[in-house]
Design an enzyme around this catalytic site. Sequence first.
Site, PDB file in Angstrom:
ATOM      1  CG  ASP A 147      11.062   1.010  13.017  1.00 43.36           C
ATOM      2  OD1 ASP A 147      11.264  -0.047  12.383  1.00 43.36           O
ATOM      3  OD2 ASP A 147      10.644   1.096  14.206  1.00 43.36           O
ATOM      4  CB  CYS A 190       9.431  -7.580  13.991  1.00 41.59           C
ATOM      5  SG  CYS A 190       9.386  -5.852  14.530  1.00 41.59           S
ATOM      6  CE1 TYR A 250      13.341  -2.498  17.458  1.00 37.95           C
ATOM      7  CE2 TYR A 250      13.389  -4.513  16.112  1.00 37.95           C
ATOM      8  CZ  TYR A 250      13.614  -3.277  16.179  1.00 37.95           C
ATOM      9  OH  TYR A 250      13.968  -2.168  15.324  1.00 37.95           O
ATOM     10  CE1 TYR A 288      10.014  -2.154  20.414  1.00 36.92           C
ATOM     11  CE2 TYR A 288      11.425  -0.443  20.595  1.00 36.92           C
ATOM     12  CZ  TYR A 288      10.575  -1.078  20.044  1.00 36.92           C
ATOM     13  OH  TYR A 288      10.062  -0.515  18.874  1.00 36.92           O
ATOM     14  CD  GLU A 324      13.301  -7.116  12.639  1.00 38.46           C
ATOM     15  OE1 GLU A 324      14.236  -6.546  13.485  1.00 38.46           O
ATOM     16  OE2 GLU A 324      12.183  -7.109  12.403  1.00 38.46           O
TER      17      GLU A 324
END
Length: 230
Positions: free
Chosen positions: A44, A135, A139, A165, A207
């Site tokens: 990441d 993305c 999240y 998040y 993802e």
Amino acid sequence: MNFSDYLRQEAEPIFQSILDHPFVRGIAKGDVPKEAVAHYVKADFEYLNAFMNIYGIAISKCDKREDMAFFTENIDFVLNSEIHPHHNLCEYIGTPYEQLQGYPLPPSADHYIKHMKHHAHEGNIGEILAALLPCPWTYLEIGQRIMKEIQPDENHPFYAWISFYADGAIADTTNQLRHRLDLWAETASEHEKQTMYEAFMKSCHLEWRFWEMAYTQESWSLTPEHTVKS
């Protein structure tokens, strides 16, 4: 129905698979294999570097300063704010963040980055927005779902990650990307909308692959990494 709502509807099975992934459920429970967490952070860190690069490519294709400012603000957010969840994960495994940087990308992460860069270099702003949107959107939904279900407090090992998040900053980013994509779609041709659809759906799938890659410690050698660099 606007374009982003349509995309979310089409991607529902993938979103649910992400929300139910054992790595994500492990975050909710406060129990994820440390090797998997390290593998995730390594990948990441490089992924977010690429994300900022793609924002930069988007800036080069903008005509309006307000659009340039939007992408610039998002670079700043990734660079200076989205490191906080990484620090939480590093604290959980007891490894300094700096020791998990500079590693080669596993296959799925490599594929994901090349997919986004393809649309960034070859496509228009609409394609870039569509490729980037899954993305923050996934999240955001992960954070909100865990916050609603678990209602973690500061004693939860992933409280900082979850609260980040589930917070408004990710919601703002998601909503702004959606809004700009919807505006772009209003004047896009059917071919352009199909390309944006494909970019979005592939990013959603990748993802899921990213979580799977981390959980299984995917590598080019087909042999999982079983050690955390210390």
